[in-house]
Design a protein around this motif. Structure first.
Motif, PDB file in Angstrom:
ATOM      1  N   LEU A 677      -7.428  10.302  -6.992  1.00  0.00           N
ATOM      2  CA  LEU A 677      -6.525  10.104  -8.123  1.00  0.00           C
ATOM      3  C   LEU A 677      -5.111  10.559  -7.785  1.00  0.00           C
ATOM      4  O   LEU A 677      -4.133   9.937  -8.219  1.00  0.00           O
ATOM      5  N   ARG A 678      -5.033  11.643  -7.005  1.00  0.00           N
ATOM      6  CA  ARG A 678      -3.713  12.195  -6.705  1.00  0.00           C
ATOM      7  C   ARG A 678      -2.878  11.228  -5.854  1.00  0.00           C
ATOM      8  O   ARG A 678      -1.668  11.070  -6.066  1.00  0.00           O
ATOM      9  N   THR A 679      -3.543  10.561  -4.879  1.00  0.00           N
ATOM     10  CA  THR A 679      -2.774   9.704  -3.949  1.00  0.00           C
ATOM     11  C   THR A 679      -2.119   8.524  -4.657  1.00  0.00           C
ATOM     12  O   THR A 679      -0.890   8.343  -4.563  1.00  0.00           O
ATOM     13  N   PRO A 680      -2.848   7.686  -5.402  1.00  0.00           N
ATOM     14  CA  PRO A 680      -2.152   6.579  -6.081  1.00  0.00           C
ATOM     15  C   PRO A 680      -1.214   7.053  -7.184  1.00  0.00           C
ATOM     16  O   PRO A 680      -0.139   6.456  -7.388  1.00  0.00           O
ATOM     17  N   LEU A 681      -1.592   8.102  -7.888  1.00  0.00           N
ATOM     18  CA  LEU A 681      -0.712   8.593  -8.933  1.00  0.00           C
ATOM     19  C   LEU A 681       0.595   9.118  -8.357  1.00  0.00           C
ATOM     20  O   LEU A 681       1.663   8.944  -8.955  1.00  0.00           O
ATOM     21  N   SER A 682       0.517   9.772  -7.194  1.00  0.00           N
ATOM     22  CA  SER A 682       1.753  10.260  -6.554  1.00  0.00           C
ATOM     23  C   SER A 682       2.651   9.102  -6.168  1.00  0.00           C
ATOM     24  O   SER A 682       3.884   9.152  -6.349  1.00  0.00           O
ATOM     25  N   THR A 683       2.021   8.048  -5.633  1.00  0.00           N
ATOM     26  CA  THR A 683       2.815   6.869  -5.245  1.00  0.00           C
ATOM     27  C   THR A 683       3.468   6.215  -6.462  1.00  0.00           C
ATOM     28  O   THR A 683       4.665   5.870  -6.460  1.00  0.00           O
ATOM     29  N   ILE A 684       2.673   6.065  -7.516  1.00  0.00           N
ATOM     30  CA  ILE A 684       3.200   5.437  -8.735  1.00  0.00           C
ATOM     31  C   ILE A 684       4.302   6.306  -9.339  1.00  0.00           C
ATOM     32  O   ILE A 684       5.377   5.807  -9.747  1.00  0.00           O
ATOM     33  N   THR A 685       4.083   7.633  -9.395  1.00  0.00           N
ATOM     34  CA  THR A 685       5.089   8.532  -9.970  1.00  0.00           C
ATOM     35  C   THR A 685       6.382   8.498  -9.167  1.00  0.00           C
ATOM     36  O   THR A 685       7.500   8.456  -9.725  1.00  0.00           O
ATOM     37  N   GLY A 686       6.245   8.496  -7.823  1.00  0.00           N
ATOM     38  CA  GLY A 686       7.451   8.452  -6.988  1.00  0.00           C
ATOM     39  C   GLY A 686       8.240   7.166  -7.172  1.00  0.00           C
ATOM     40  O   GLY A 686       9.481   7.176  -7.247  1.00  0.00           O
ATOM     41  N   VAL A 688       8.192   5.131  -9.828  1.00  0.00           N
ATOM     42  CA  VAL A 688       8.787   5.096 -11.164  1.00  0.00           C
ATOM     43  C   VAL A 688       9.999   6.011 -11.230  1.00  0.00           C
ATOM     44  O   VAL A 688      11.045   5.650 -11.820  1.00  0.00           O
ATOM     45  N   THR A 689       9.944   7.178 -10.606  1.00  0.00           N
ATOM     46  CA  THR A 689      11.080   8.104 -10.610  1.00  0.00           C
ATOM     47  C   THR A 689      12.269   7.492  -9.892  1.00  0.00           C
ATOM     48  O   THR A 689      13.428   7.595 -10.355  1.00  0.00           O
ATOM     49  N   SER A 690      12.012   6.832  -8.742  1.00  0.00           N
ATOM     50  CA  SER A 690      13.115   6.200  -7.996  1.00  0.00           C
ATOM     51  C   SER A 690      13.754   5.091  -8.818  1.00  0.00           C
ATOM     52  O   SER A 690      14.993   4.971  -8.866  1.00  0.00           O
ATOM     53  N   LEU A 691      12.926   4.271  -9.464  1.00  0.00           N
ATOM     54  CA  LEU A 691      13.478   3.192 -10.264  1.00  0.00           C
ATOM     55  C   LEU A 691      14.278   3.725 -11.444  1.00  0.00           C
ATOM     56  O   LEU A 691      15.343   3.168 -11.802  1.00  0.00           O
ATOM     57  N   ARG A 692      13.859   4.818 -12.051  1.00  0.00           N
ATOM     58  CA  ARG A 692      14.574   5.363 -13.192  1.00  0.00           C
ATOM     59  C   ARG A 692      15.901   5.985 -12.758  1.00  0.00           C
ATOM     60  O   ARG A 692      16.930   5.827 -13.437  1.00  0.00           O
ATOM     61  N   GLU A 701      15.647  -5.979  -3.075  1.00  0.00           N
ATOM     62  CA  GLU A 701      14.466  -5.975  -2.192  1.00  0.00           C
ATOM     63  C   GLU A 701      13.713  -4.652  -2.296  1.00  0.00           C
ATOM     64  O   GLU A 701      12.485  -4.615  -2.326  1.00  0.00           O
ATOM     65  N   SER A 702      14.459  -3.550  -2.384  1.00  0.00           N
ATOM     66  CA  SER A 702      13.815  -2.229  -2.500  1.00  0.00           C
ATOM     67  C   SER A 702      13.092  -2.098  -3.830  1.00  0.00           C
ATOM     68  O   SER A 702      11.994  -1.523  -3.911  1.00  0.00           O
ATOM     69  N   ARG A 703      13.741  -2.626  -4.907  1.00  0.00           N
ATOM     70  CA  ARG A 703      13.054  -2.553  -6.197  1.00  0.00           C
ATOM     71  C   ARG A 703      11.753  -3.357  -6.177  1.00  0.00           C
ATOM     72  O   ARG A 703      10.742  -2.923  -6.729  1.00  0.00           O
ATOM     73  N   ASP A 704      11.773  -4.507  -5.522  1.00  0.00           N
ATOM     74  CA  ASP A 704      10.556  -5.310  -5.424  1.00  0.00           C
ATOM     75  C   ASP A 704       9.459  -4.563  -4.640  1.00  0.00           C
ATOM     76  O   ASP A 704       8.271  -4.619  -5.007  1.00  0.00           O
ATOM     77  N   ASP A 705       9.866  -3.856  -3.580  1.00  0.00           N
ATOM     78  CA  ASP A 705       8.866  -3.085  -2.806  1.00  0.00           C
ATOM     79  C   ASP A 705       8.250  -1.975  -3.652  1.00  0.00           C
ATOM     80  O   ASP A 705       7.031  -1.731  -3.594  1.00  0.00           O
ATOM     81  N   LEU A 706       9.111  -1.283  -4.444  1.00  0.00           N
ATOM     82  CA  LEU A 706       8.570  -0.224  -5.301  1.00  0.00           C
ATOM     83  C   LEU A 706       7.654  -0.791  -6.364  1.00  0.00           C
ATOM     84  O   LEU A 706       6.580  -0.199  -6.673  1.00  0.00           O
ATOM     85  N   LEU A 707       8.039  -1.910  -6.973  1.00  0.00           N
ATOM     86  CA  LEU A 707       7.175  -2.514  -7.988  1.00  0.00           C
ATOM     87  C   LEU A 707       5.858  -2.991  -7.378  1.00  0.00           C
ATOM     88  O   LEU A 707       4.795  -2.871  -7.996  1.00  0.00           O
ATOM     89  N   LYS A 708       5.943  -3.515  -6.132  1.00  0.00           N
ATOM     90  CA  LYS A 708       4.725  -3.938  -5.455  1.00  0.00           C
ATOM     91  C   LYS A 708       3.816  -2.739  -5.173  1.00  0.00           C
ATOM     92  O   LYS A 708       2.586  -2.813  -5.315  1.00  0.00           O
ATOM     93  N   SER A 709       4.428  -1.608  -4.784  1.00  0.00           N
ATOM     94  CA  SER A 709       3.634  -0.387  -4.535  1.00  0.00           C
ATOM     95  C   SER A 709       2.953   0.083  -5.813  1.00  0.00           C
ATOM     96  O   SER A 709       1.782   0.513  -5.799  1.00  0.00           O
ATOM     97  N   ILE A 710       3.718   0.030  -6.937  1.00  0.00           N
ATOM     98  CA  ILE A 710       3.113   0.419  -8.213  1.00  0.00           C
ATOM     99  C   ILE A 710       1.931  -0.479  -8.541  1.00  0.00           C
ATOM    100  O   ILE A 710       0.863  -0.004  -8.979  1.00  0.00           O
ATOM    101  N   GLU A 711       2.100  -1.779  -8.307  1.00  0.00           N
ATOM    102  CA  GLU A 711       1.015  -2.713  -8.602  1.00  0.00           C
ATOM    103  C   GLU A 711      -0.205  -2.456  -7.713  1.00  0.00           C
ATOM    104  O   GLU A 711      -1.342  -2.426  -8.187  1.00  0.00           O
ATOM    105  N   GLU A 712       0.028  -2.252  -6.393  1.00  0.00           N
ATOM    106  CA  GLU A 712      -1.086  -2.033  -5.467  1.00  0.00           C
ATOM    107  C   GLU A 712      -1.827  -0.736  -5.778  1.00  0.00           C
ATOM    108  O   GLU A 712      -3.066  -0.677  -5.785  1.00  0.00           O
ATOM    109  N   GLU A 713      -1.061   0.338  -6.036  1.00  0.00           N
ATOM    110  CA  GLU A 713      -1.713   1.616  -6.314  1.00  0.00           C
ATOM    111  C   GLU A 713      -2.421   1.594  -7.659  1.00  0.00           C
ATOM    112  O   GLU A 713      -3.462   2.253  -7.847  1.00  0.00           O
TER     113      GLU A 713
END
Length: 898
Positions: A677-686, A688-692, A701-713
């Motif tokens: 739980l910690r690994t995907p949640l850490s990725t998603i939290t990071g 979301v924090t970067s996007l905010r 392109e970077s925003r798309d990579d972060l959104l893709k990471s959120i989706e994958e995790e």
């Protein structure tokens, strides 16, 4: 004095504190003690009871005997009196104390008169003092009354003083355990006046009581006994108080008595005298009996008398020991040294004149060899006339007719053989044939036959071989001397042979008993199941005692019959009550005991180092066990208790191991959950924090990579939660697989497309047979299984392609997923389908939860299939997971498809 020693002495005595704590949990017993009837014990109890009633204390009258005294009966007015229990005894109706009603009422204080009373009818206890002990154990304070003459240790002294035997007696331990002893005293002259006025007994029996019991000398002696006993009890209470409060005092070194008894009538007096001596000295005392190790312990009557003496000693508060040895003095001194005894008490009788010349008495021999230990000799006033008569009776025991017949036959055979020999040759030592006859008679028939054969041989030898032949006349003086020498030699040889025979019989009996116990012990040592232990024990008890036997164990807060032999043995309600008492009170109950003696069974607790583990019952029926049976039973019960305790510990050990394994799984689950739980949640939290924080300043392109990471995790987190829910459903048996027609090829293609979406870099090859039939199953579950296997191959399959094969093999459809990774070691291959079993990557990290293959196995078996792991798969590497499902009926499948 050293400081640490001073600290130790300033601490309260632990045993005294434990005794005080035990008293707090029980009710308090108050005994109103008097020297004789009529001193006012009941009057004093009722007067105090009325005073407590006025103060608001919950006090009731259990039973009080007024003996027709109006002034005593008047004190009962205004007090709650419990109804009595009606009992029919010897054709008459009597009123008895109702113990069950008192326990149900459960007052703060209850008055139960006449402590030494014997209960009539089929009550739970034969004596009233046992009813009172049960009330005290239930937390109820009890007031009772007792005359000094009813104490067990003083009954013989009172019988000597008053000339009247005391039938109703109370163990001294009851008075010793009393919390308060209140002496109710009255001068003897005043008591006699009260008796003459009719205030003690009814007038028609007053004069007879004065003449027989209530005499000035008797009452004065009884008063002295009561005063002394009360003083001893007060002294004990003072010592307890000093120990509980760590108050130093001039305490003398503790005395310890060794009391020697045997199977005779004097031993009872020795035990009673030793009890009074131990009470006066506030000393511990041990009662010991020594039997010969090389012969018989004695006849059954003597052994029964010895057992009765031991029970009396235990009733009076002594420890008991049985010792085997040939040197009685040495065994007594060894025990005295081992127990640090300061005094020895032993009985002695006046020996007759001839015996004093040839044999030293045991007390005399003990006095010569003892050193530093005091000796008390208890004498008997009666003349030792019974002993010779008892010996003469023992000279002709049962079977004497057979012994005499054997002696006569042996003598006749020796005579015939001697006469035949004399026809051919004259021998001077023909008498040796008769000596052989004496020895043979002793060996085959014992001491009686030996003596008879010696006498018969002397007569036959004189009649047939000594001149003048045919008469009992002896012509030569040396022949007379030879006859007497022969008689003495034959008697001595016969007695020795007889003794050897008896010792051999005893040895064989002991060997048989020892072998039986050894076989029983071996049987128990190889048995770990409690049920097998119980059946082995109950059959052994039945074989040894030749009586019905039963074993009961605690179960669900009660006790239940677990084994009995014969198997049809049944226990009545009274028997079960006695068994519960033995379990709860850790003491014998039932027949020949003080609790529920009307039961035909006697129940004894099985005591182990961890407490009572069960109860053994055997059919008594008023036939006491012999001493050898008692010892064998004690050994069997001890071994059975240990075996039952061992089985219980073994079961608890297995339960504990299962609990530890469960704890291990729980810890693994928590560790897996926390990591996954910690690994995907850490990725998603990071992300979301970067996007905010960066927002529009971040390149598209970077925003798309972060959104893709959120989706994958998020997908990864969803798969993990889904796996947990699936595992829960499998363990709960809540998987309800559908039994629809499933096209395996369609399911394989859908699973591969789903996997390529999640693992775009992984090459997946498929090989599906063209004639692949339909199967019965659940397409959703089968697709999830395939995806789990592809996910597992992606994690551990290296960089090589993953292959999926689907083909028909006879009446089954085979699906397999193969990777070309490192493979699985043979040790791990057996556990790949276990929960939380995880294999690490080459870098040592543990990438999975260990649930995927376990869930796959549960889904496949729910659909009626089988799953198997193989490694290596190809070219000595890789892993293949294959599944097999039964083929559906082809005609029915085509019909439903069409």
């Amino acid at each position: 004095m050293p400081e640490n020693e001073r600290d130790l002495r300033s601490r309260p005595d632990p045993d005294a504190l434990l005794a005080l704590a035990e008293q707090d949990r029980r009710g308090k017993l108050t005994v109103f003690l008097g020297a004789s009837p009529g001193v006012g014990k009941t009057y004093a109890m009722l007067t105090r009871a009325r005073r407590l009633k006025e103060e608001g204390v919950d006090i009731v009258i259990g039973i009080v005997e007024t003996h027709g005294r109006d002034e005593t009966a008047a004190l009962l007015e205004g007090l709650e009196v419990l109804p009595r229990r009606e009992v029919v005894h010897s054709g008459r109706t009597h009123s008895e104390f109702d113990l069950d009603a008192a326990l149900a009422r459960c007052p703060r204080v209850i008055v139960v008169d006449e402590l030494a009373h014997t209960n009539l009818g089929e009550g739970r206890h034969p004596k009233r003092y046992q009813d009172i002990e049960e009330l005290v154990d239930a937390g109820i304070d009890v007031w009772t009354a007792l005359n000094i003459q009813h104490l067990e240790s003083l009954s013989d002294v009172v019988a000597q003083i008053a000339g009247i035997p005391v039938r109703e007696r109370v163990p001294d331990t009851v008075l010793n355990r009393a919390d308060d002893v209140l002496l109710v005293d009255l001068p003897p002259t005043e008591l006699i006046e009260r008796l003459k006025e009719g205030k003690v007994y009814l007038p028609d029996s007053a004069k007879r009581a004065v003449d027989r019991f209530f005499r000035l000398g008797n009452l004065t002696a009884l008063r002295e006994l009561a005063l002394r006993r009360t003083a001893d009890r007060v002294d004990d209470q003072m010592v307890d108080y000093l120990k509980q409060n760590a108050i130093e005092g001039p305490w003398a070194a503790g005395e310890r008595l060794i009391v020697c008894i045997g199977p005779d009538s004097l031993s009872e007096k020795v035990v009673r005298t030793a009890s009074r001596l131990a009470s006066g000295l506030n000393a511990d005392w041990i009662v010991v009996s020594i039997e010969r190790a090389d012969g018989e312990a004695g006849d059954s009557e003597a052994m029964r008398q010895l057992d009765d003496t031991f029970r009396l000693a235990e009733l009076l508060g002594a420890q008991t020991r049985r010792i085997a040895g040939n040197d009685f003095v040495e065994e007594i001194l060894k025990l005295a040294r081992r127990e640090h005894a300061t005094q020895i008490v032993i009985g002695t009788r006046r020996q007759r004149f001839p015996l004093r010349l040839f044999r030293q008495s045991l007390p005399d021999a003990l006095a010569e060899r003892v050193s530093g230990i005091g000796i008390h000799l208890i004498t008997d006033r009666s003349e030792p006339t019974a002993k010779p008569r008892r010996k003469r009776r023992r000279m002709l025991p049962e079977g004497s007719g057979r012994a005499l017949a054997i002696a006569a036959g042996a003598t006749a055979s020796a005579t015939v053989l001697g006469l035949l020999i004399e026809r051919f040759i004259i021998l001077q030592n023909i008498s040796l044939l008769y000596l052989l006859a004496v020895l043979a008679s002793a060996i085959y028939a014992g001491y009686v036959a030996a003596i008879a054969a010696a006498v018969f041989s002397v007569l036959a030898y004189n009649f047939f071989f000594i001149e003048p032949v045919g008469t009992f006349t002896v012509a030569e003086p040396h022949e007379v001397f030879a006859l007497f020498v022969f008689l003495a030699a034959a008697t001595l040889a016969g007695s020795l042979a007889s003794r050897v025979r008896e010792q051999a019989k005893t040895a064989r009996r002991r060997v048989t008993a020892t072998q039986a116990l050894y076989d029983f012990s071996r049987k128990l040592s190889g048995t770990a199941n409690a049920e097998d232990v119980l059946w082995a024990a109950v059959t052994q008890i039945h074989t040894t005692l030749r009586r019905n036997a039963a074993l009961l164990l605690p179960e669900g807060g009660d006790i239940a019959l677990k084994a009995a032999w014969p198997p049809d043995t049944e226990l009545s309600v009274t028997d079960m009550m006695a068994a519960r008492w033995a379990l709860e009170k850790k003491e014998a109950a039932g027949n020949e005991t003080g609790t529920l003696p009307n039961s035909p069974f006697q129940f004894r607790p099985l005591m182990s180092p961890h407490g009572v583990v069960g109860v053994c019952g055997f059919l008594q029926q008023d036939k006491p066990l012999e001493i050898n049976e008692e010892r064998a039973l004690a050994a069997i019960l001890d071994q059975t208790a240990i075996a039952v305790d061992r089985a219980r510990l073994s079961r608890e050990s297995l339960d504990q191991a299962a609990q530890l394994e469960s704890e291990h799984f729980r810890a693994a689950l928590l560790s897996s959950i926390s990591h996954d739980l910690r690994t995907p949640l850490s990725t998603i939290t990071g992300a979301v924090t970067s996007l905010r924080q960066l927002g529009d300043r971040m390149p598209g392109e970077s925003r798309d990579d972060l959104l893709k990471s959120i989706e994958e995790e998020s997908d990864r987190l969803t798969r993990f939660v889904t796996n947990l829910l699936d595992m829960t459903r499998i363990e709960a048996g809540a998987i309800n697989a559908k039994r629809d027609w499933v096209d395996v090829a369609d399911v394989v293609r859908a699973a591969v497309e789903r996997a390529r979406k999640y693992f775009p870099d992984r090459v997946i090859e498929t090989s599906i047979a063209a004639d692949l039939p339909l199967i019965r199953g659940d397409s959703v579950l089968l697709g999830q299984v395939l995806f789990n296997l592809l996910d597992n191959a992606n994690k551990f399959g290296g960089d090589e392609p993953v292959s999926i094969y689907a083909r028909r093999d006879g009446s089954e459809v085979v699906l397999s997923v193969t990777d070309l990774g490192k493979g699985i070691t043979p040790a791990d291959l057996e556990h790949v389908f276990d929960k939380f079993f995880r294999r690490g990557k080459p870098d040592g990290r543990s990438p999975a939860t260990g649930l995927g293959l376990s869930i796959s196995k549960g889904f496949v078996e729910a659909m009626g299939g089988r799953i198997k792991a193989e490694s290596p798969a190809l070219r000595r590497r890789g892993t293949r997971i294959s599944m097999r499902f039964p083929v559906a009926d082809a005609d029915l499948a085509e019909k439903e498809r069409g």
